[in-house]
Design a protein around this motif. Structure first.
Motif, short mmCIF file in Angstrom:
data_model
loop_
_atom_site.label_atom_id
_atom_site.label_comp_id
_atom_site.label_asym_id
_atom_site.label_seq_id
_atom_site.Cartn_x
_atom_site.Cartn_y
_atom_site.Cartn_z
N UNK A 46 32.31 68.81 31.72
CA UNK A 46 32.65 67.38 31.64
C UNK A 46 33.89 67.12 32.48
N UNK A 47 33.84 66.08 33.30
CA UNK A 47 34.94 65.69 34.16
C UNK A 47 35.33 64.24 33.88
N UNK A 48 36.61 63.98 33.83
CA UNK A 48 37.09 62.60 33.68
C UNK A 48 38.46 62.50 34.35
N UNK A 49 38.86 61.28 34.67
CA UNK A 49 40.14 61.10 35.33
C UNK A 49 40.41 59.65 35.66
N UNK A 50 41.41 59.41 36.48
CA UNK A 50 41.76 58.06 36.92
C UNK A 50 42.35 58.13 38.32
N UNK A 51 42.50 56.95 38.92
CA UNK A 51 42.87 56.90 40.34
C UNK A 51 43.56 55.58 40.62
N UNK A 52 44.56 55.63 41.51
CA UNK A 52 45.26 54.40 41.89
C UNK A 52 45.80 54.57 43.31
N UNK A 53 45.76 53.48 44.10
CA UNK A 53 46.24 53.53 45.48
C UNK A 53 46.74 52.14 45.86
N UNK A 54 47.79 52.11 46.65
CA UNK A 54 48.28 50.83 47.14
C UNK A 54 47.38 50.34 48.27
N UNK A 55 47.17 49.05 48.34
CA UNK A 55 46.28 48.46 49.34
C UNK A 55 46.83 47.11 49.76
N UNK A 56 46.09 46.41 50.61
CA UNK A 56 46.47 45.08 51.08
C UNK A 56 45.29 44.13 50.88
N UNK A 57 45.53 43.06 50.15
CA UNK A 57 44.50 42.05 49.87
C UNK A 57 44.89 40.69 50.43
N UNK A 58 45.87 40.67 51.32
CA UNK A 58 46.43 39.40 51.74
C UNK A 58 45.44 38.57 52.56
N UNK A 59 44.41 39.21 53.13
CA UNK A 59 43.43 38.47 53.93
C UNK A 59 42.69 37.43 53.11
N UNK A 60 42.52 37.67 51.82
CA UNK A 60 41.79 36.72 50.96
C UNK A 60 42.71 36.08 49.93
N UNK A 61 44.04 36.30 50.04
CA UNK A 61 44.95 35.79 49.01
C UNK A 61 44.95 34.27 48.94
N UNK A 62 44.75 33.60 50.08
CA UNK A 62 44.83 32.14 50.10
C UNK A 62 43.47 31.50 50.43
N UNK A 63 42.40 32.26 50.29
CA UNK A 63 41.07 31.68 50.50
C UNK A 63 40.70 30.78 49.33
N UNK A 64 39.70 29.96 49.54
CA UNK A 64 39.31 29.00 48.50
C UNK A 64 38.82 29.73 47.26
N UNK A 65 39.38 29.35 46.13
CA UNK A 65 38.98 29.95 44.87
C UNK A 65 39.36 29.01 43.74
N UNK A 66 38.35 28.50 43.03
CA UNK A 66 38.60 27.66 41.86
C UNK A 66 37.50 27.93 40.84
N UNK A 67 37.44 27.07 39.82
CA UNK A 67 36.47 27.30 38.76
C UNK A 67 35.03 27.06 39.22
N UNK A 68 34.84 26.44 40.37
CA UNK A 68 33.49 26.14 40.85
C UNK A 68 33.04 27.03 42.00
N UNK A 69 33.98 27.51 42.79
CA UNK A 69 33.57 28.26 43.98
C UNK A 69 34.66 29.24 44.36
N UNK A 70 34.23 30.42 44.82
CA UNK A 70 35.16 31.43 45.33
C UNK A 70 34.56 32.01 46.59
N UNK A 71 35.29 31.86 47.69
CA UNK A 71 34.78 32.36 48.97
C UNK A 71 34.66 33.88 48.94
N UNK A 72 35.65 34.57 48.34
CA UNK A 72 35.60 36.03 48.29
C UNK A 72 34.44 36.52 47.44
N UNK A 73 34.15 35.81 46.34
CA UNK A 73 33.05 36.22 45.48
C UNK A 73 31.72 36.03 46.19
N UNK A 74 31.58 34.97 46.98
CA UNK A 74 30.35 34.78 47.74
C UNK A 74 30.18 35.89 48.78
N UNK A 75 31.30 36.29 49.39
CA UNK A 75 31.22 37.42 50.32
C UNK A 75 30.80 38.68 49.58
#
Length: 822
Positions: free
Chosen positions: A600-629
């Motif tokens: 049996x194997x188990x564990x966890x993982x974490x890494x720093x990344x950059x999400x700034x490309x979608x930080x200011x994309x359209x996202x509200x309760x009706x539509x999210x551009x990143x979610x459609x992508x």
């Protein structure tokens, strides 16, 4: 009315007074029978008062004596006595002391070495202390409402009187004898030798407590500790065979060879051994039943501990440290039938080393990598450290073996090790820029004024011309940008460990080389089958302790950038990976084959990344551009996975060919109609809800990358940097300098990609090419959920203070968190 038993008025908390109707029993004064009749009236009771209350006081005295005899001895003595009735002025009679207390303590410290010839240089400190405390209660502890003196007065039998007094008194006696740090001092002109008695330090201590009171008839606790320490430091003798080689001195590129050195002797060696013994005997007092004594209780902790090690500076850059210790248990008070021998005392078989209970060992290597001795790498400083730990733990004697059908199975001991690799590397970029000549050119300082000529000296025109200047702001600005990175630090840590239970071999005085010498020094090479084939593992078939391996890798990269004056950027990138593997096992008693059960194997993982490309994309309760992508990326990722899986073969798809959506209820594929419909157009085995499809699609969508070229891997190797930016340069301008004390503008960004938990897939282990109920190929690892967290902390922050002490702090923050669960 009567009282039954022997009541204790010392425990009385309430008294009740009443009247009883007794008109139906007894005789009248004339001798006639009484007639039962009711009684009416009022009954009064006066106040219930205590008469002749004792209000006598007591006394107390305290004596302290401190004296010394030059530098030979110091003596401290304390005496204390208090009697019944002693207390403070504000205390009532019932709050004052109800016991007589007598106590004394004497502590002496003597330098017995002063009595010996001075040229012996013997340091022999001796400490002796003794103290007694006697507490005599006013009331007998058994009959708490009768004074002790009253009971003693009415008791005629002398033995009984002594017993009553002995059980009532709380008596404690303490005694201590210590010789700490006994050694022979080395003379200043004396040459050091490895066999000198000056290398030894001896210590001995003995402590004893005796006690008896109302509950304990006899109590004795004895502790003894004897320690021998040996330490010898070698004189450093570094050998540098190439130091004076003329050829190697011609070029700095040979510095690594010319600086080659080694020591043929360790820095120091040490050995320490201690005998620690504790003997405790306690016998409770039998009060209610005479003539039936209680058996005493014994507790013995006999230990023989020792440790040894050395420090070895093999070179000026390579240092080695080794330490080993063993904790031995002495069980000389147990006979061959596993029964205690109560006649064994504290000093019985005193030098018995016993048997190892635990053994630990640590091996540490520190190495300053010599890469900075190469001129083109002089700006790099790197240090490597390795730590290897080993531990052997004896099994519990009660649970060390099990008997089944007349066969005894040894359950063995537990061995474990750990290794730690640490690499710390620092890049001093300013030194690198100087080496390649990438520095700003500054004006040369004006030459010093020449002294006036002496009489008769010829006058020469030595006036210096104007100093050359370089005022090319563009060139200096470009150089400032190119040299903006000032420092880079890379730290990598890898910790690994193995735990192997059921290990049969024991330990010798200096340990053991089993299961392997490499394992003892921290190696993580697999030793399971080798241990089994040598008969070192238990062959108990129902053994249920887990073999375990742990891996933890951490990478951290930091950098400081000064893009231009007062504009600082701090970059930080990190990655953490933790993996735990465990399994049960059994060993075939005939073939000595190791059989893995339920890995049996188990564990966890974490890494720093950059999400700034979608930080200011359209996202509200009706539509999210990143979610459609994200939704659209699934088919792209599924096709890429299918191309890798099927190779050059034709890729089967749901809704096409053999996987057309069935419409005939008699079709054997009809029960899968919903599956085919939901995944129409997707490759077979890589449906839209497959974990292998969702994770890369999710990461590509929210990192703003093209799904057709983004990585398909769940675990990423290279962390992306996050940053913190601070600018304080506005204070250089006159307006801000005249109106503000300080002013700064700050911006921070942090984003992480985290796998909270992953575990092995048993279905994949059984059938790597199988499919689940959704028609998807089994994944090797099952992931519960992944998280993307982004924080602008702050997005922008203004912090300033005006000359009139008005302080303003204004900031704007922005964050978001995305989670994908399976």
């Amino acid at each position: 009315m009567g009282v039954r038993g022997n009541p204790n008025f010392g425990l009385v908390r309430n008294l009740m007074v009443g009247i009883k109707n007794n008109t139906s029993t007894g005789l009248s004064p004339t001798g006639a029978d009484l007639i039962d009749r009711p009684i009416r009236g009022e009954v009064w009771f006066n106040e219930l008062r205590l008469a002749q209350m004792e209000n006598s006081g007591g006394m107390a005295a305290l004596v302290n004596i401190d004296t010394n005899l030059a530098d030979f001895a110091t003596i401290s003595a304390v005496g204390k006595k208090s009697t019944i009735g002693f207390g403070s002025l504000e205390q009532g009679p019932n709050e004052r002391s109800r016991e007589d207390v007598q106590q004394y303590n004497i502590v002496t410290n003597l330098s017995l070495g002063k009595l010996m010839p001075k040229n012996w240089r013997i340091n022999l400190p001796f400490n002796y202390s003794i103290g007694e405390e006697t507490i005599t209660p006013e009331y007998d502890p058994f009959n708490q409402d009768i004074k002790l003196d009253q009971i003693l007065d009415v008791t005629a039998d002398g033995a009984e009187r002594a017993n009553i007094k002995d059980r009532a008194i709380d008596y404690t006696k303490r005694k201590s004898i210590n010789f700490i740090g006994v050694k022979k001092e080395r003379a200043p002109e004396q040459k050091q030798r490895i066999y000198d008695p000056e290398n030894l330090t001896l210590s001995y201590s003995f402590n004893q407590v005796e006690r008896h009171n109302f509950e304990i008839e006899n109590f004795i606790d004895q502790q003894v500790n004897t320690t021998v320490d040996y330490t010898y430091a070698f004189q450093p003798k570094a050998v540098e065979p190439l130091k004076n080689n003329k050829f190697l001195k011609k070029s700095s590129y040979w510095k690594m060879l010319s600086d080659f050195n080694f020591n043929y002797l360790p820095s120091n060696i040490s050995f320490s051994s201690s005998i620690i013994r504790q003997f405790n005997k306690q016998q409770f007092r039998q009060i209610d039943v005479e003539g039936i004594p209680l058996d005493p209780l014994f507790r013995r902790n006999y230990q023989f501990n020792y440790q040894y090690g050395f420090n070895y500076n093999l070179t000026k850059a390579l240092k080695i440290n080794y330490t080993a210790s063993s904790n031995n248990i002495v069980r000389n008070y147990i006979d061959e039938n596993n029964e205690p021998i109560n006649s064994v005392t504290l000093y019985t078989d005193y030098w018995n080393p016993g048997e190892a209970f635990t053994r630990t060992q640590q091996f540490v290597v520190n190495y300053d990598l010599p890469i900075n001795k190469l001129p083109f790498l002089s700006f790099v400083k790197s240090t490597y450290s390795y730590t290897g730990d080993y531990n052997w733990q004896r099994a519990s004697l009660l649970l060390s073996d099990v008997e089944i059908d007349g066969i005894n199975y040894d359950l063995g001991n537990t061995v474990q090790n750990a290794s730690s690799h640490k690499l710390n590397t620092a890049f001093n970029m300013d030194s690198f820029y100087k080496y390649i000549g990438l520095t700003k050119k500054t004006a040369k300082p004006a030459s010093k004024a020449v002294a006036p000529p002496k009489p008769g000296q010829k006058v020469v025109n030595t006036a210096a011309g104007p100093a050359p200047t370089n005022n090319n702001l563009f060139v200096n600005g470009l150089l400032g940008v190119l040299t903006s990175i000032k420092t880079i630090n890379v730290n990598y840590i890898e910790n690994r460990g193995t735990v192997l239970p059921g290990f049969l071999p024991g330990q010798g005085f200096f340990g053991s080389s089993k299961p392997t010498l490499g394992f003892i020094f921290g190696s993580q090479t697999d030793i399971r089958q080798e241990s089994a084939s040598n008969g070192w593992l238990t062959n108990y078939q129902d053994f249920n302790q887990n073999f375990t391996q742990v891996t933890n890798r951490t990478l951290n990269i930091t950098s400081n950038i000064d893009l231009f004056p007062d504009f600082k950027i701090d970059l930080n990138a990190d990655r953490t990976y933790v993996n735990n593997y465990s399994e049960q096992y059994d060993v075939d008693p005939t073939t000595l084959t190791y059989n893995s059960r339920s890995p049996y194997t188990f564990g966890n993982y974490s890494i720093s990344t950059i999400l700034i490309n979608t930080a200011f994309s359209q996202s509200d309760e009706n539509f999210s551009a990143a979610f459609e992508d994200f939704r659209n990326n699934r088919l792209i990722i599924a096709n890429r996975l299918a191309e890798n899986y099927y190779g050059g073969q034709s890729i089967p798809r749901y809704g096409v060919g053999a996987y057309t959506i069935p419409t005939d209820p008699n079709d054997i594929r009809f029960p899968q109609r919903e599956l085919y419909t939901a995944n129409e157009g997707f490759p077979v085995g890589f449906g839209k809800n497959n974990q292998a499809v969702l994770i890369p699609s999710f990461l590509a969508a929210y990192t703003g990358k093209d799904a057709s070229s983004s990585s398909l891997r769940t675990f990423r190797d290279i962390p992306l940097p996050n940053w913190n930016i601070k600018y304080t340069g506005l204070m250089r301008y006159k307006f801000f300098k005249d109106n503000f004390k300080r002013m700064s503008i700050q911006h921070g960004y942090k984003a992480t990609y985290t796998i909270n938990a992953f575990r092995s897939n048993f279905e994949y282990d059984n059938n790597p090419i199988g499919t689940d109920v959704g028609g998807n190929y089994f994944n090797k690892l099952l992931i519960s959920n992944i998280n993307l967290v982004e924080q602008f902390n702050p997005l922008v922050r203004f912090d300033f203070e005006m000359k009139n002490s008005v302080k303003v702090l204004a900031e704007m923050k922005k964050d978001r968190a995305m989670s994908l669960s399976f």
